[in-house]
Design a protein around this motif. Sequence first.
Motif, PDB file in Angstrom:
ATOM      1  N   LEU A 136       0.852  -1.188   0.000  1.00  0.00           N
ATOM      2  CA  LEU A 136       0.000   0.000   0.000  1.00  0.00           C
ATOM      3  C   LEU A 136       0.890   1.240   0.000  1.00  0.00           C
ATOM      4  CD1 LEU A 136      -3.185   0.434   0.329  1.00  0.00           C
ATOM      5  CD2 LEU A 136      -2.643   1.055   2.691  1.00  0.00           C
ATOM      6  N   SER A 137       0.450   2.296  -0.711  1.00  0.00           N
ATOM      7  CA  SER A 137       1.228   3.528  -0.724  1.00  0.00           C
ATOM      8  C   SER A 137       0.307   4.738  -0.773  1.00  0.00           C
ATOM      9  CB  SER A 137       2.181   3.547  -1.928  1.00  0.00           C
ATOM     10  OG  SER A 137       1.456   3.493  -3.139  1.00  0.00           O
ATOM     11  N   LEU A 138       0.835   5.860  -0.324  1.00  0.00           N
ATOM     12  CA  LEU A 138       0.076   7.105  -0.309  1.00  0.00           C
ATOM     13  C   LEU A 138       0.258   7.842  -1.629  1.00  0.00           C
ATOM     14  CD1 LEU A 138      -1.511   9.380   1.152  1.00  0.00           C
ATOM     15  CD2 LEU A 138       0.709  10.231   1.974  1.00  0.00           C
ATOM     16  N   ALA A 154      -9.004  -3.951   0.683  1.00  0.00           N
ATOM     17  CA  ALA A 154      -9.845  -3.690   1.856  1.00  0.00           C
ATOM     18  C   ALA A 154      -9.248  -2.584   2.720  1.00  0.00           C
ATOM     19  CB  ALA A 154     -10.017  -4.969   2.670  1.00  0.00           C
ATOM     20  N   THR A 155      -7.902  -2.595   2.844  1.00  0.00           N
ATOM     21  CA  THR A 155      -7.233  -1.552   3.609  1.00  0.00           C
ATOM     22  C   THR A 155      -7.380  -0.203   2.920  1.00  0.00           C
ATOM     23  OG1 THR A 155      -5.619  -3.159   4.416  1.00  0.00           O
ATOM     24  CG2 THR A 155      -5.045  -0.839   4.628  1.00  0.00           C
ATOM     25  N   LYS A 156      -7.212  -0.185   1.607  1.00  0.00           N
ATOM     26  CA  LYS A 156      -7.360   1.057   0.849  1.00  0.00           C
ATOM     27  C   LYS A 156      -8.739   1.671   1.065  1.00  0.00           C
ATOM     28  CE  LYS A 156      -8.327   2.647  -3.810  1.00  0.00           C
ATOM     29  NZ  LYS A 156      -7.955   4.056  -3.556  1.00  0.00           N
ATOM     30  N   VAL A 157      -9.760   0.839   0.917  1.00  0.00           N
ATOM     31  CA  VAL A 157     -11.133   1.333   1.067  1.00  0.00           C
ATOM     32  C   VAL A 157     -11.349   1.899   2.463  1.00  0.00           C
ATOM     33  CG1 VAL A 157     -13.561   0.663   1.128  1.00  0.00           C
ATOM     34  CG2 VAL A 157     -12.065  -0.217  -0.682  1.00  0.00           C
ATOM     35  N   LYS A 158     -10.858   1.197   3.446  1.00  0.00           N
ATOM     36  CA  LYS A 158     -11.049   1.632   4.833  1.00  0.00           C
ATOM     37  C   LYS A 158     -10.307   2.936   5.095  1.00  0.00           C
ATOM     38  CE  LYS A 158     -10.566   0.033   9.601  1.00  0.00           C
ATOM     39  NZ  LYS A 158     -10.190  -1.102  10.483  1.00  0.00           N
ATOM     40  N   TRP A 159      -9.041   3.007   4.646  1.00  0.00           N
ATOM     41  CA  TRP A 159      -8.243   4.199   4.913  1.00  0.00           C
ATOM     42  C   TRP A 159      -8.689   5.390   4.065  1.00  0.00           C
ATOM     43  CZ3 TRP A 159      -2.444   2.422   5.638  1.00  0.00           C
ATOM     44  CH2 TRP A 159      -2.370   1.603   6.778  1.00  0.00           C
ATOM     45  N   ASP A 165      -6.720  11.474   7.291  1.00  0.00           N
ATOM     46  CA  ASP A 165      -5.431  10.849   7.594  1.00  0.00           C
ATOM     47  C   ASP A 165      -4.451  11.026   6.441  1.00  0.00           C
ATOM     48  OD1 ASP A 165      -3.960   9.017   9.535  1.00  0.00           O
ATOM     49  OD2 ASP A 165      -3.736   7.955   7.634  1.00  0.00           O
ATOM     50  N   ALA A 166      -4.903  10.794   5.213  1.00  0.00           N
ATOM     51  CA  ALA A 166      -4.040  10.980   4.044  1.00  0.00           C
ATOM     52  C   ALA A 166      -3.607  12.442   3.939  1.00  0.00           C
ATOM     53  CB  ALA A 166      -4.764  10.544   2.778  1.00  0.00           C
ATOM     54  N   LYS A 167      -4.525  13.354   4.251  1.00  0.00           N
ATOM     55  CA  LYS A 167      -4.203  14.777   4.208  1.00  0.00           C
ATOM     56  C   LYS A 167      -3.152  15.119   5.252  1.00  0.00           C
ATOM     57  CE  LYS A 167      -6.368  19.350   4.285  1.00  0.00           C
ATOM     58  NZ  LYS A 167      -7.653  20.094   4.409  1.00  0.00           N
ATOM     59  N   PHE A 168      -3.296  14.534   6.434  1.00  0.00           N
ATOM     60  CA  PHE A 168      -2.332  14.791   7.508  1.00  0.00           C
ATOM     61  C   PHE A 168      -0.946  14.278   7.119  1.00  0.00           C
ATOM     62  CE2 PHE A 168       0.088  13.297  11.139  1.00  0.00           C
ATOM     63  CZ  PHE A 168       0.124  14.429  11.945  1.00  0.00           C
ATOM     64  N   GLN A 169      -0.899  13.052   6.577  1.00  0.00           N
ATOM     65  CA  GLN A 169       0.386  12.488   6.190  1.00  0.00           C
ATOM     66  C   GLN A 169       1.050  13.310   5.093  1.00  0.00           C
ATOM     67  OE1 GLN A 169       1.923  10.282   7.782  1.00  0.00           O
ATOM     68  NE2 GLN A 169       0.357   9.267   8.999  1.00  0.00           N
ATOM     69  N   GLY A 336      10.241  16.014  17.288  1.00  0.00           N
ATOM     70  CA  GLY A 336      11.472  15.574  16.650  1.00  0.00           C
ATOM     71  C   GLY A 336      11.640  14.090  16.628  1.00  0.00           C
ATOM     72  N   SER A 337      10.927  13.373  17.466  1.00  0.00           N
ATOM     73  CA  SER A 337      11.054  11.921  17.460  1.00  0.00           C
ATOM     74  C   SER A 337      10.226  11.346  16.334  1.00  0.00           C
ATOM     75  CB  SER A 337      10.581  11.346  18.802  1.00  0.00           C
ATOM     76  OG  SER A 337       9.247  11.694  19.033  1.00  0.00           O
ATOM     77  N   ASN A 338      10.657  10.184  15.832  1.00  0.00           N
ATOM     78  CA  ASN A 338       9.933   9.609  14.705  1.00  0.00           C
ATOM     79  C   ASN A 338       8.582   9.071  15.147  1.00  0.00           C
ATOM     80  OD1 ASN A 338      11.612   7.554  16.066  1.00  0.00           O
ATOM     81  ND2 ASN A 338      10.532   6.187  14.709  1.00  0.00           N
ATOM     82  N   SER A 339       7.614   9.141  14.247  1.00  0.00           N
ATOM     83  CA  SER A 339       6.292   8.623  14.575  1.00  0.00           C
ATOM     84  C   SER A 339       5.578   8.272  13.286  1.00  0.00           C
ATOM     85  CB  SER A 339       5.479   9.655  15.359  1.00  0.00           C
ATOM     86  OG  SER A 339       5.172  10.759  14.546  1.00  0.00           O
ATOM     87  N   SER A 340       4.645   7.366  13.370  1.00  0.00           N
ATOM     88  CA  SER A 340       3.833   7.009  12.216  1.00  0.00           C
ATOM     89  C   SER A 340       2.386   6.987  12.640  1.00  0.00           C
ATOM     90  CB  SER A 340       4.243   5.635  11.699  1.00  0.00           C
ATOM     91  OG  SER A 340       3.286   5.166  10.772  1.00  0.00           O
ATOM     92  N   THR A 341       1.687   8.080  12.375  1.00  0.00           N
ATOM     93  CA  THR A 341       0.302   8.148  12.817  1.00  0.00           C
ATOM     94  C   THR A 341      -0.575   7.199  12.049  1.00  0.00           C
ATOM     95  OG1 THR A 341      -0.098   9.946  11.251  1.00  0.00           O
ATOM     96  CG2 THR A 341       0.563  10.561  13.458  1.00  0.00           C
ATOM     97  N   HIS A 342      -0.245   6.980  10.761  1.00  0.00           N
ATOM     98  CA  HIS A 342      -1.147   6.158   9.973  1.00  0.00           C
ATOM     99  C   HIS A 342      -0.993   4.688  10.256  1.00  0.00           C
ATOM    100  CE1 HIS A 342      -4.044   5.893   6.709  1.00  0.00           C
ATOM    101  NE2 HIS A 342      -3.533   4.707   6.521  1.00  0.00           N
ATOM    102  N   SER A 343       0.194   4.248  10.651  1.00  0.00           N
ATOM    103  CA  SER A 343       0.357   2.829  10.911  1.00  0.00           C
ATOM    104  C   SER A 343      -0.447   2.375  12.117  1.00  0.00           C
ATOM    105  CB  SER A 343       1.836   2.489  11.116  1.00  0.00           C
ATOM    106  OG  SER A 343       2.336   3.123  12.269  1.00  0.00           O
ATOM    107  N   ASN A 344      -0.969   3.355  12.875  1.00  0.00           N
ATOM    108  CA  ASN A 344      -1.845   2.977  13.985  1.00  0.00           C
ATOM    109  C   ASN A 344      -3.172   2.438  13.480  1.00  0.00           C
ATOM    110  OD1 ASN A 344      -0.056   3.836  15.945  1.00  0.00           O
ATOM    111  ND2 ASN A 344      -0.777   5.947  15.883  1.00  0.00           N
ATOM    112  N   GLN A 345      -3.502   2.749  12.233  1.00  0.00           N
ATOM    113  CA  GLN A 345      -4.739   2.244  11.653  1.00  0.00           C
ATOM    114  C   GLN A 345      -4.634   0.760  11.405  1.00  0.00           C
ATOM    115  OE1 GLN A 345      -7.423   3.971  11.293  1.00  0.00           O
ATOM    116  NE2 GLN A 345      -6.595   6.024  11.690  1.00  0.00           N
ATOM    117  N   LYS A 346      -5.701   0.041  11.680  1.00  0.00           N
ATOM    118  CA  LYS A 346      -5.717  -1.382  11.402  1.00  0.00           C
ATOM    119  C   LYS A 346      -5.957  -1.622   9.912  1.00  0.00           C
ATOM    120  CE  LYS A 346      -7.422  -2.681  15.966  1.00  0.00           C
ATOM    121  NZ  LYS A 346      -8.510  -3.359  16.724  1.00  0.00           N
ATOM    122  N   PRO A 347      -5.305  -2.639   9.310  1.00  0.00           N
ATOM    123  CA  PRO A 347      -5.536  -2.912   7.895  1.00  0.00           C
ATOM    124  C   PRO A 347      -6.913  -3.481   7.629  1.00  0.00           C
ATOM    125  CG  PRO A 347      -4.084  -4.580   8.829  1.00  0.00           C
ATOM    126  CD  PRO A 347      -4.315  -3.544   9.888  1.00  0.00           C
TER     127      PRO A 347
END
Length: 347
Positions: A136-138, A154-159, A165-169, A336-347
């Motif tokens: 999957l990619s943005l 299924a993940t694409k449709v859900k996300w 979320d896509a806008k934030f990323q 400054g620390s790394n984070s992934s807000t979108h990976s918190n989403q379930k596939p």
Amino acid sequence: MRPVLVLLLGFHLAYAGKHSLRYFYTGVSGDIDFPEFTVVGLVDEGQFYYFDSNIKKAVPKTEWIRQNVGPEYWDGGTQNDIGEHQNFKNNIQVLKERFNQSTGVHTWQLMYGCELDTDGTKQGYFQIGYDGEDFLSLDKSSLTWTAAKDQAVATKVKWDSIGADAKFQTNYLENTCIEWLQKYVGYGKDTLERKVSPQVSLLQKSPSSSVSCHATGFYPSGVTISWHREGQEHDEDVDLGELIINEDGTFQRASTLNVKPEEWKKNEYKCVVEHQGKTIREILTEDKIKTNYASVPIGIIVGVVAVVLLLVIIAVAGFMVYQKKKGFKPVASDDGSNSSTHSNQKP
């Protein structure tokens, strides 16, 4: 016997004037000999940040980051990464079910970050892979997600239904990530923007073997190595080796001329190395060749050690970068620390 996990590299290396910030999150399920979950942060291909599920803490990998951020940076990164490890445990089970897998070693990887060129051009990437292939990619232009596999639809449709979320990323990749990249380059300017010319040697394993033109110790990574015959560029019977990172952060590369000694002794062959506007020429003659069947040149020793160290780092980090990809980039949170807000989403 435990299965062997082949780790593949496909670096998109930084050249003078271009800087990149990237993070690689890698989770591995199954019977393995290295950490189940790792996070590696890189600036211009040099590792500055590391976390794994064994040590359970984020740690600095360069002096310039160690000197410029405080304990809160590492505490925040540690908490984020511990949370991401738990997300991986949950999500990998969903993916294994979708792919109808119950046994074996399986990998999940998130790669994201940004690049900034001297002309102000920006790039940002957010991509997820499963078992070494795209998943999957943005798509920043449409603010949607692209499924590379049927199992990802299924993940694409859900996300996609969570459009914010896509806008934030996208905003993060194009703005916040760039801001932190510039800050990191400022921290490590003396290291990241240095220019070091290569040391060039002609090497041969035995009197009858091929001759390699070996350039090492140069920075940044952009180098051109070519062979010339009687003044003309010679492309036949030439093998260009992979770019390798040395232990000190400089690079090395070799080009091998697969021509028999009796051939190059009758004609003038020359190795031409170009780096940062400087050109080094070495005419191929017997007296200029260093052999390693009697004694190994120190440059090769350093190179071999560097390769071994790199492979160890890669193995520990779970660096499964796709073969066909040229590179991906990183993300950091507001502290400054790394984070992934979108990976918190379930596939």
